[in-house]
Structures are given as C-alpha cells and as structure tokens.
Design a protein around this motif. Structure first.
Motif, PDB file in Angstrom:
ATOM      1  N   VAL A 180     -97.757  33.069  17.225  1.00 36.57           N
ATOM      2  CA  VAL A 180     -96.732  32.078  16.935  1.00 36.57           C
ATOM      3  C   VAL A 180     -95.805  32.688  15.887  1.00 36.57           C
ATOM      4  N   ALA A 181     -94.508  32.681  16.148  1.00 34.75           N
ATOM      5  CA  ALA A 181     -93.528  33.225  15.214  1.00 34.75           C
ATOM      6  C   ALA A 181     -92.786  32.091  14.525  1.00 34.75           C
ATOM      7  N   ASN A 182     -92.419  32.283  13.262  1.00 32.93           N
ATOM      8  CA  ASN A 182     -91.733  31.206  12.551  1.00 32.93           C
ATOM      9  C   ASN A 182     -90.238  31.154  12.845  1.00 32.93           C
ATOM     10  N   SER A 183     -89.746  32.082  13.672  1.00 30.77           N
ATOM     11  CA  SER A 183     -88.357  32.048  14.143  1.00 30.77           C
ATOM     12  C   SER A 183     -88.232  33.014  15.308  1.00 30.77           C
ATOM     13  N   ALA A 184     -87.167  32.888  16.063  1.00 25.66           N
ATOM     14  CA  ALA A 184     -86.930  33.838  17.147  1.00 25.66           C
ATOM     15  C   ALA A 184     -86.685  35.232  16.586  1.00 25.66           C
ATOM     16  N   PHE A 185     -86.105  35.307  15.395  1.00 24.69           N
ATOM     17  CA  PHE A 185     -85.873  36.579  14.716  1.00 24.69           C
ATOM     18  C   PHE A 185     -87.196  37.295  14.461  1.00 24.69           C
ATOM     19  N   VAL A 186     -88.186  36.565  13.943  1.00 20.24           N
ATOM     20  CA  VAL A 186     -89.513  37.144  13.714  1.00 20.24           C
ATOM     21  C   VAL A 186     -90.200  37.420  15.047  1.00 20.24           C
ATOM     22  N   GLY A 187     -89.929  36.594  16.054  1.00 19.16           N
ATOM     23  CA  GLY A 187     -90.482  36.849  17.381  1.00 19.16           C
ATOM     24  C   GLY A 187     -90.064  38.206  17.920  1.00 19.16           C
ATOM     25  N   ARG A 188     -88.821  38.596  17.650  1.00 19.91           N
ATOM     26  CA  ARG A 188     -88.351  39.927  18.082  1.00 19.91           C
ATOM     27  C   ARG A 188     -89.053  41.026  17.287  1.00 19.91           C
ATOM     28  N   THR A 199     -94.740  32.504  20.730  1.00 23.96           N
ATOM     29  CA  THR A 199     -94.127  31.177  20.806  1.00 23.96           C
ATOM     30  C   THR A 199     -93.460  30.884  19.474  1.00 23.96           C
ATOM     31  N   VAL A 200     -92.210  30.464  19.499  1.00 24.36           N
ATOM     32  CA  VAL A 200     -91.489  30.156  18.263  1.00 24.36           C
ATOM     33  C   VAL A 200     -91.767  28.713  17.857  1.00 24.36           C
ATOM     34  N   ILE A 201     -92.341  28.549  16.682  1.00 22.44           N
ATOM     35  CA  ILE A 201     -92.519  27.223  16.081  1.00 22.44           C
ATOM     36  C   ILE A 201     -91.996  27.310  14.649  1.00 22.44           C
ATOM     37  N   TYR A 202     -90.909  26.637  14.395  1.00 19.68           N
ATOM     38  CA  TYR A 202     -90.304  26.704  13.063  1.00 19.68           C
ATOM     39  C   TYR A 202     -91.237  26.101  12.015  1.00 19.68           C
ATOM     40  N   PRO A 203     -91.230  26.639  10.792  1.00 21.39           N
ATOM     41  CA  PRO A 203     -92.112  26.122   9.740  1.00 21.39           C
ATOM     42  C   PRO A 203     -91.844  24.648   9.456  1.00 21.39           C
ATOM     43  N   PRO A 204     -92.837  23.958   8.910  1.00 16.12           N
ATOM     44  CA  PRO A 204     -92.649  22.543   8.574  1.00 16.12           C
ATOM     45  C   PRO A 204     -91.854  22.392   7.293  1.00 16.12           C
ATOM     46  N   GLU A 294     -83.049  36.385   5.950  1.00 12.56           N
ATOM     47  CA  GLU A 294     -84.281  35.631   5.869  1.00 12.56           C
ATOM     48  C   GLU A 294     -85.035  35.649   7.199  1.00 12.56           C
ATOM     49  N   ASP A 295     -86.365  35.608   7.099  1.00 12.65           N
ATOM     50  CA  ASP A 295     -87.173  35.432   8.308  1.00 12.65           C
ATOM     51  C   ASP A 295     -86.931  34.049   8.891  1.00 12.65           C
ATOM     52  N   GLY A 316     -80.665  37.216  10.819  1.00  7.38           N
ATOM     53  CA  GLY A 316     -81.985  36.675  10.540  1.00  7.38           C
ATOM     54  C   GLY A 316     -82.122  35.217  10.927  1.00  7.38           C
ATOM     55  N   GLY A 317     -83.084  34.547  10.280  1.00  7.16           N
ATOM     56  CA  GLY A 317     -83.416  33.184  10.641  1.00  7.16           C
ATOM     57  C   GLY A 317     -82.317  32.176  10.382  1.00  7.16           C
ATOM     58  N   SER A 318     -81.403  32.463   9.459  1.00  9.73           N
ATOM     59  CA  SER A 318     -80.324  31.516   9.172  1.00  9.73           C
ATOM     60  C   SER A 318     -79.495  31.199  10.406  1.00  9.73           C
ATOM     61  N   ARG A 319     -79.391  32.148  11.317  1.00  8.85           N
ATOM     62  CA  ARG A 319     -78.607  31.916  12.523  1.00  8.85           C
ATOM     63  C   ARG A 319     -79.221  30.834  13.403  1.00  8.85           C
ATOM     64  N   GLU A 320     -80.506  30.570  13.218  1.00 14.41           N
ATOM     65  CA  GLU A 320     -81.184  29.551  14.014  1.00 14.41           C
ATOM     66  C   GLU A 320     -81.189  28.186  13.326  1.00 14.41           C
TER      67      GLU A 320
END
Length: 405
Positions: A180-188, A199-204, A294-295, A316-320
């Motif tokens: 499980v990745a905390n963003s699509a960026f980390v998934g890559r 699977t991308v699941i954003y942090p709570p 950022e991740d 990074g993650g900011s784009r998401e």
C-alpha cells in the motif's frame, strides 16, 4: 460512519484475521507515519505492536491505545534515545530478530526497514509504505550532499552502507504480499525499487478538527520541521525579495539558524508553536507555502481543511492534493515548477493576480483524506490479501481427488 464501525468490528473479529502484529520503524514522536499507526491500531485493536525503538512520550501514548512496543536490541544501545538514527546500518539485523511466526496477519508501517520483517508462507504481510528508504534510493546524492559526504573516506563508507541497504531492501521486498502506497508518487517509487505494484491509500488526516475560515488576513504561512529537504530558507529568501509580502514561519530544526539569517523585516519567525497556535495561523493565512518534494503532505491537506489555499512545488504528493486552477469553483491553490527564489516569487505574484479562491472549495477538497476513508480502504486491502492467501493455500479439488485416489 456506519461503514467504519462495521469495518472496525470485522477487523476485531479473531476468526476473520487471527493474530495480528503491527510493525513500525521507531516510535519517538507523533507525526505523519504515527497517525497511520494510530488508525491501524483503532482498526485492529487486538494487534501486538513492534518497533526498533520505543521512546514515545508517555503523555501521548493514548494514541497507541496505551501500548508499549516490543523493541529490538537497539533500544538498549548507548545514546539510543537521542541518536537512534545513527544505528541505521544495524536496523536490518534488528528488524529480522522479531519472531512473528505465531501471527496470521503482519502489517508493517514502513519508511525504512519495517517491511523487512521475516514472515512465512502461511502468513499474510501487508506493508503500508510511506516511502522506500529515500536516502538509499533516488535521493542518495541529495542526502550525501546535505551531509557533506560528497568526497573522502567517509563518503565512500557512507556509499557502501547505502549500497548494502539497497540490496537488503530489494531482497526483502519479496516478503510482502500486498503493498500500500501513501500516494501515487510513492507508488511509482515502489515500482522502481521493488518491481511491485501498490494500492494507493492516502494517509488519514483528522480534517474534522479544523474549522473553516473564510476571512483570511494578509500574510503567507509556512509551518514545517526545518530540515534541509523542506527548503524553508529558500521560501524565506523568496519573501525577502518581496518586501511588500508578509510571511510567518512556524517550526524548528537543524535549519533554524539558516532561516533566521535569511529573514528580513517582512518575515516573522515564531519557532516551534503548540498545535492550537499553529491551527490559528493556518486558518487566518492568505495561503500556505510548500517548497519540498513531499511523499504526500499532511500539512497541505490540513491547510485546505481550514479553507486556506496552497502554493506548492509541482512535484511529488502535492500534485495529488492541490487542484491547480484559477477557477474559484475548482481551484485550491497553484504550483511552481522549480525550487528557486524566482519560481516562488512568480507563483506568489500569480496568486495575487488571479481571482480569490474559495475557502469552501478548499475544504471540500480536503475532505477526501478523512480518517474514516482511510480505515475503509485499508481494511478492504487487508481482506483481499487474506482472501488471496486462502485461495493460494487451499488444495484444489482436482488435487484432493488425485491424493484420495
């Protein structure tokens, strides 16, 4: 909310998941990855907790359900409380010493070594990856530069250790059943480092605790740990070049002296502030500024939950998280292309020229990242992994007939 309550009841059913272990790198402060641990423990309250070291503040241990983690030998090494990161070369060995053989489900919360725990074929290992080891993979050269280890004997020792960490990290990647990745960026990043999909699941994010504020004042805000990759001095230098624009800086860290040296009269440096003060400034700021790659970026979500737009590096993650659009019905901020003074200045001036972005649109965008959504999505991944394991280990009917014959 009903779905989340049902999810928690299902997760707490020992007949469904059996014995559960949760492994986290280190428990020292209550930050982004610890908020993930908190939510997983709420989802699996019967889980046993493991960590390389546990120096978590007793006053905050309620977020861990009052638990004390089972720790490794590093917990007892000299100066471990203040300098546990210096034992990073020993952490692969330390994480492999945890005997998790009696557990049916192992969940790791990993940004360094936690995913390397040893599991057997009868166990399911789900790893929530905040990032593969940044300083050993794509950010190695940046970290060596920031540490002053570009040349000399110490540089070669550091490079050899990071090479070893990469080999170990890639080898242990095969022990995970579901990433499980905390963003699509980390998934890559996971795909490049481990050759696996995630699977991308954003942090709570506890978005409900922030109140919407529609009346913003005439100052920009940056609130962050002052470490090199956050690029706080760069933001301060950019506002030094815009004397008519006010900037408030909240945070502390190794770059504090550099930040203070860059400050001009239009920049107010408050240092570390308690949470209620931080939230107050976040609600009143004209915009929240981020220059780090950022991740994910929890503070970026929190700012928008306050109704505050975000000006961020477009990588990074900011784009998401941020919607870059001048349309007040859609936009929640804008991006700048480079980590440079000129690029930040240009972004702030563009922000000043465009129509004001709506606070309610920013908050609605932030609600995508709630704690309830995290629990529901994470439990679904765990259930799929458990079902896949059962399907894999169950003897097919044809094979049963062959054996019985």
């Amino acid at each position: 909310m009903a779905n989340v309550t049902l999810a928690s009841n299902l997760a707490n059913d020992p007949r469904r998941f059996g014995r559960v272990a949760l492994v986290h790198e280190w428990l020292v402060t209550y930050a982004g990855s610890e908020k993930v641990v908190e939510q997983i423990l709420q989802l699996f309250p019967q889980a046993d907790l493991y960590s390389v070291v546990d120096f978590f503040p007793e006053s905050q241990r309620g977020v861990l359900g009052g638990r004390h983690a089972t720790t490794s030998f590093i917990q007892h090494l000299p100066r471990a409380r203040k300098s546990f990161r210096s034992y990073l070369p020993l952490m692969p060995l330390a994480i492999e010493q945890f005997d998790l053989s009696s557990y049916d489900l192992v969940i790791s919360s990993s940004h360094a070594v936690a995913k390397g725990v040893l599991t057997g074929p009868h166990q399911v290992h789900v790893s929530y990856v905040h990032s593969p080891i940044r300083y050993a993979w794509d950010l190695q050269h940046q970290y060596l530069s920031e540490a002053g280890l570009q040349r000399g004997a110490k540089s070669w020792i550091a490079r050899a250790l990071l090479h070893y960490m990469r080999i170990w990290d890639q080898r242990t990647a095969h022990g995970v059943d579901a990433y499980v990745a905390n963003s699509a960026f980390v998934g890559r990043r996971i795909r490049k480092a481990y050759g696996s999909d995630a699977t991308v699941i954003y942090p709570p994010v506890n978005v409900e605790r922030f109140e919407l504020c529609e009346q913003h004042q005439d100052f920009y805000l940056i609130a962050s740990r002052m470490v090199p990759y956050k690029r706080i001095p760069l933001i301060v230098e950019a506002f030094a070049a815009m004397p008519s624009r006010r900037l408030v800086v909240i945070g502390d860290g190794v770059d504090f002296a550099r930040v203070k040296a860059c400050a001009t009269p239009n920049v107010t440096i408050l240092g570390y502030q308690p949470d209620d003060v931080l939230v107050d400034y976040m609600q009143r700021a004209r915009a929240f500024v981020v220059a780090a790659e950022e991740d994910f970026g929890i503070s970026v979500v929190e700012a928008q939950a306050c109704g505050t737009p975000v000006i961020a590096l477009g990588r990074g993650g900011s784009r998401e998280i941020v919607v870059d659009s001048p349309d007040p019905e859609r936009g929640t901020g804008l991006f700048f292309a480079e980590q440079s003074v000129a690029s930040i200045v240009d972004a702030v001036e563009r922000f000043e020229r465009q129509p004001p972005l709506k606070a309610e649109v920013c908050r609605r965008n932030a609600m995508r990242f709630s704690e309830e959504r995290f629990k529901h999505e994470f439990l679904a991944v765990v259930e799929r992994a458990m079902d896949a394991e059962k399907g894999f280990t169950e003897v097919p009917a044809v094979a049963r007939r062959w054996h019985s014959a």
